[in-house]
Design a protein around this motif. Structure first.
Motif, PDB file in Angstrom:
ATOM      1  N   GLN A 135       0.833  -1.273   0.165  1.00 27.87           N
ATOM      2  CA  GLN A 135      -0.009   0.028  -0.005  1.00 27.87           C
ATOM      3  C   GLN A 135       0.696   1.114  -0.023  1.00 27.87           C
ATOM      4  OE1 GLN A 135      -3.204   0.161  -0.704  1.00 27.87           O
ATOM      5  NE2 GLN A 135      -3.220  -2.029  -0.525  1.00 27.87           N
ATOM      6  N   THR A 136       2.222   1.037   0.554  1.00 26.86           N
ATOM      7  CA  THR A 136       2.943   2.333   0.675  1.00 26.86           C
ATOM      8  C   THR A 136       3.263   2.783  -0.584  1.00 26.86           C
ATOM      9  OG1 THR A 136       3.803   1.733   2.861  1.00 26.86           O
ATOM     10  CG2 THR A 136       4.950   3.266   1.781  1.00 26.86           C
ATOM     11  N   CYS A 137       3.866   1.838  -1.405  1.00 24.15           N
ATOM     12  CA  CYS A 137       4.376   2.368  -2.799  1.00 24.15           C
ATOM     13  C   CYS A 137       3.281   2.084  -3.932  1.00 24.15           C
ATOM     14  CB  CYS A 137       5.584   1.671  -3.295  1.00 24.15           C
ATOM     15  SG  CYS A 137       5.639  -0.218  -3.359  1.00 24.15           S
ATOM     16  N   GLY A 138       2.345   1.352  -3.776  1.00 23.74           N
ATOM     17  CA  GLY A 138       1.259   0.824  -4.640  1.00 23.74           C
ATOM     18  C   GLY A 138       1.634  -0.113  -5.661  1.00 23.74           C
ATOM     19  N   GLU A 139       2.688  -0.870  -5.380  1.00 21.69           N
ATOM     20  CA  GLU A 139       3.323  -1.881  -6.477  1.00 21.69           C
ATOM     21  C   GLU A 139       2.450  -3.129  -6.215  1.00 21.69           C
ATOM     22  OE1 GLU A 139       4.709  -1.427  -9.354  1.00 21.69           O
ATOM     23  OE2 GLU A 139       5.481   0.610  -8.871  1.00 21.69           O
ATOM     24  N   TYR A 140       2.312  -4.014  -7.210  1.00 19.67           N
ATOM     25  CA  TYR A 140       1.937  -5.470  -7.092  1.00 19.67           C
ATOM     26  C   TYR A 140       2.886  -6.200  -7.129  1.00 19.67           C
ATOM     27  CZ  TYR A 140      -3.045  -3.889  -7.110  1.00 19.67           C
ATOM     28  OH  TYR A 140      -4.401  -3.535  -6.762  1.00 19.67           O
ATOM     29  N   PHE A 141       2.973  -7.438  -6.414  1.00 20.57           N
ATOM     30  CA  PHE A 141       4.134  -8.196  -6.751  1.00 20.57           C
ATOM     31  C   PHE A 141       3.597  -9.846  -6.491  1.00 20.57           C
ATOM     32  CE2 PHE A 141       4.379  -6.769  -2.494  1.00 20.57           C
ATOM     33  CZ  PHE A 141       4.464  -7.832  -1.770  1.00 20.57           C
ATOM     34  N   LEU A 142       4.531 -10.705  -6.784  1.00 14.23           N
ATOM     35  CA  LEU A 142       4.231 -12.195  -6.490  1.00 14.23           C
ATOM     36  C   LEU A 142       4.949 -12.618  -5.354  1.00 14.23           C
ATOM     37  CD1 LEU A 142       3.063 -14.701  -7.838  1.00 14.23           C
ATOM     38  CD2 LEU A 142       5.500 -15.227  -8.719  1.00 14.23           C
ATOM     39  N   MET A 143       4.180 -13.066  -4.403  1.00 16.73           N
ATOM     40  CA  MET A 143       4.846 -13.635  -3.134  1.00 16.73           C
ATOM     41  C   MET A 143       4.566 -15.303  -3.129  1.00 16.73           C
ATOM     42  SD  MET A 143       3.790 -12.990   0.791  1.00 16.73           S
ATOM     43  CE  MET A 143       4.204 -11.227   1.102  1.00 16.73           C
ATOM     44  N   GLU A 144       5.582 -15.998  -3.007  1.00 17.26           N
ATOM     45  CA  GLU A 144       5.558 -17.587  -2.687  1.00 17.26           C
ATOM     46  C   GLU A 144       5.646 -17.592  -1.115  1.00 17.26           C
ATOM     47  OE1 GLU A 144       8.054 -19.609  -5.340  1.00 17.26           O
ATOM     48  OE2 GLU A 144       7.161 -18.451  -7.114  1.00 17.26           O
ATOM     49  N   ARG A 145       4.773 -18.202  -0.396  1.00 15.99           N
ATOM     50  CA  ARG A 145       4.924 -18.647   0.844  1.00 15.99           C
ATOM     51  C   ARG A 145       4.048 -19.685   1.208  1.00 15.99           C
ATOM     52  NH1 ARG A 145       0.442 -17.034   4.311  1.00 15.99           N
ATOM     53  NH2 ARG A 145      -1.344 -16.619   2.956  1.00 15.99           N
ATOM     54  N   ASP A 146       4.339 -20.304   2.473  1.00 18.79           N
ATOM     55  CA  ASP A 146       3.628 -21.461   2.999  1.00 18.79           C
ATOM     56  C   ASP A 146       2.741 -21.044   3.643  1.00 18.79           C
ATOM     57  OD1 ASP A 146       3.406 -23.623   4.889  1.00 18.79           O
ATOM     58  OD2 ASP A 146       4.937 -24.738   3.665  1.00 18.79           O
ATOM     59  N   THR A 147       1.523 -21.483   3.447  1.00 22.22           N
ATOM     60  CA  THR A 147       0.249 -20.952   4.244  1.00 22.22           C
ATOM     61  C   THR A 147       0.071 -21.644   5.689  1.00 22.22           C
ATOM     62  OG1 THR A 147      -1.219 -22.965   3.512  1.00 22.22           O
ATOM     63  CG2 THR A 147      -1.196 -20.453   2.286  1.00 22.22           C
ATOM     64  N   VAL A 148       0.845 -22.954   5.980  1.00 20.74           N
ATOM     65  CA  VAL A 148       1.108 -23.507   7.048  1.00 20.74           C
ATOM     66  C   VAL A 148       2.054 -22.835   8.086  1.00 20.74           C
ATOM     67  CG1 VAL A 148       1.414 -25.600   8.569  1.00 20.74           C
ATOM     68  CG2 VAL A 148       0.346 -25.605   6.086  1.00 20.74           C
ATOM     69  N   SER A 149       3.311 -22.484   7.608  1.00 22.89           N
ATOM     70  CA  SER A 149       4.387 -22.049   8.305  1.00 22.89           C
ATOM     71  C   SER A 149       4.497 -20.576   8.308  1.00 22.89           C
ATOM     72  CB  SER A 149       5.835 -22.648   8.114  1.00 22.89           C
ATOM     73  OG  SER A 149       5.923 -22.066   6.844  1.00 22.89           O
ATOM     74  N   HIS A 150       3.890 -20.086   7.517  1.00 23.07           N
ATOM     75  CA  HIS A 150       3.701 -18.685   7.125  1.00 23.07           C
ATOM     76  C   HIS A 150       5.203 -18.023   6.818  1.00 23.07           C
ATOM     77  CE1 HIS A 150      -0.137 -18.058   8.575  1.00 23.07           C
ATOM     78  NE2 HIS A 150       0.217 -18.881   9.758  1.00 23.07           N
ATOM     79  N   VAL A 151       5.930 -18.729   6.477  1.00 23.11           N
ATOM     80  CA  VAL A 151       7.299 -18.569   5.715  1.00 23.11           C
ATOM     81  C   VAL A 151       7.365 -18.105   4.440  1.00 23.11           C
ATOM     82  CG1 VAL A 151       9.864 -19.263   5.049  1.00 23.11           C
ATOM     83  CG2 VAL A 151       8.658 -20.252   7.276  1.00 23.11           C
ATOM     84  N   VAL A 152       7.847 -16.710   4.047  1.00 18.72           N
ATOM     85  CA  VAL A 152       7.890 -16.259   2.681  1.00 18.72           C
ATOM     86  C   VAL A 152       9.106 -16.756   1.975  1.00 18.72           C
ATOM     87  CG1 VAL A 152       7.980 -14.455   1.381  1.00 18.72           C
ATOM     88  CG2 VAL A 152       6.449 -14.350   3.521  1.00 18.72           C
ATOM     89  N   SER A 153       9.174 -17.317   0.830  1.00 16.29           N
ATOM     90  CA  SER A 153      10.280 -17.922   0.310  1.00 16.29           C
ATOM     91  C   SER A 153      10.862 -16.826  -0.779  1.00 16.29           C
ATOM     92  CB  SER A 153      10.021 -19.314  -0.320  1.00 16.29           C
ATOM     93  OG  SER A 153       9.211 -19.170  -1.300  1.00 16.29           O
ATOM     94  N   THR A 154       9.961 -16.402  -1.435  1.00 15.81           N
ATOM     95  CA  THR A 154      10.408 -15.236  -2.247  1.00 15.81           C
ATOM     96  C   THR A 154       9.366 -14.291  -2.830  1.00 15.81           C
ATOM     97  OG1 THR A 154       9.544 -16.380  -4.416  1.00 15.81           O
ATOM     98  CG2 THR A 154      11.982 -16.812  -3.728  1.00 15.81           C
ATOM     99  N   THR A 155       9.570 -13.116  -3.068  1.00 15.18           N
ATOM    100  CA  THR A 155       8.768 -11.961  -3.513  1.00 15.18           C
ATOM    101  C   THR A 155       9.657 -11.605  -5.004  1.00 15.18           C
ATOM    102  OG1 THR A 155       9.733 -10.167  -2.340  1.00 15.18           O
ATOM    103  CG2 THR A 155       7.862 -11.259  -1.355  1.00 15.18           C
ATOM    104  N   ASN A 156       8.669 -11.420  -5.948  1.00 12.90           N
ATOM    105  CA  ASN A 156       9.013 -10.782  -7.299  1.00 12.90           C
ATOM    106  C   ASN A 156       8.254  -9.767  -7.737  1.00 12.90           C
ATOM    107  OD1 ASN A 156      11.342 -12.782  -7.696  1.00 12.90           O
ATOM    108  ND2 ASN A 156       9.612 -14.418  -7.337  1.00 12.90           N
ATOM    109  N   ALA A 157       8.973  -8.924  -8.337  1.00 10.85           N
ATOM    110  CA  ALA A 157       8.006  -7.797  -8.835  1.00 10.85           C
ATOM    111  C   ALA A 157       7.211  -8.324 -10.178  1.00 10.85           C
ATOM    112  CB  ALA A 157       8.983  -6.598  -9.534  1.00 10.85           C
ATOM    113  N   LEU A 158       6.029  -7.838 -10.374  1.00 11.06           N
ATOM    114  CA  LEU A 158       5.315  -8.088 -11.642  1.00 11.06           C
ATOM    115  C   LEU A 158       5.584  -7.319 -12.924  1.00 11.06           C
ATOM    116  CD1 LEU A 158       1.781  -8.950  -9.888  1.00 11.06           C
ATOM    117  CD2 LEU A 158       3.496 -10.617 -10.721  1.00 11.06           C
ATOM    118  N   ARG A 159       6.471  -6.325 -12.519  1.00 13.24           N
ATOM    119  CA  ARG A 159       6.771  -5.291 -13.739  1.00 13.24           C
ATOM    120  C   ARG A 159       8.165  -5.065 -13.619  1.00 13.24           C
ATOM    121  NH1 ARG A 159       8.332  -0.314 -12.557  1.00 13.24           N
ATOM    122  NH2 ARG A 159       7.657   0.390 -10.429  1.00 13.24           N
TER     123      ARG A 159
END
Length: 86
Positions: free
Chosen positions: A60-84
């Motif tokens: 919300q701060t910068c308004g950018e959308y991105f792809l997040m890969e995470r585990d819904t059980v452990s809540h560990v985020v493995s990667t985040t990647n820009a969509l642009r």
């Protein structure tokens, strides 16, 4: 609190982010070709997988959308990647 890493701004508090939806979900063809049933499925039926998942989030701060890969059980985020390209 959990820290998410925005590909544009770096690590930030999770309260600055909003879930945008499942990644890879295919939008139906535009009306009038799409039936009300198909549109309802697209809007309301989610996979809600247990374990590794790919999701779209917005910082919300910068308004950018991105792809997040995470585990819904452990809540560990493995990667985040820009969509642009930045």
């Amino acid at each position: 609190m959990q820290l998410f890493s925005c590909p544009f701004c770096g690590p930030r508090d999770e309260t600055e982010f909003t879930f945008g939806g499942e990644a890879g979900k295919i939008r139906p063809e535009p009306a009038p070709e799409v039936s009300a049933e198909d549109w309802s499925k697209y809007l309301h039926r989610v996979g809600n997988p247990r374990g590794a998942t790919s999701e779209i989030w917005v910082h919300q701060t910068c308004g950018e959308y991105f792809l997040m890969e995470r585990d819904t059980v452990s809540h560990v985020v493995s990667t985040t990647n820009a969509l642009r390209k930045s």
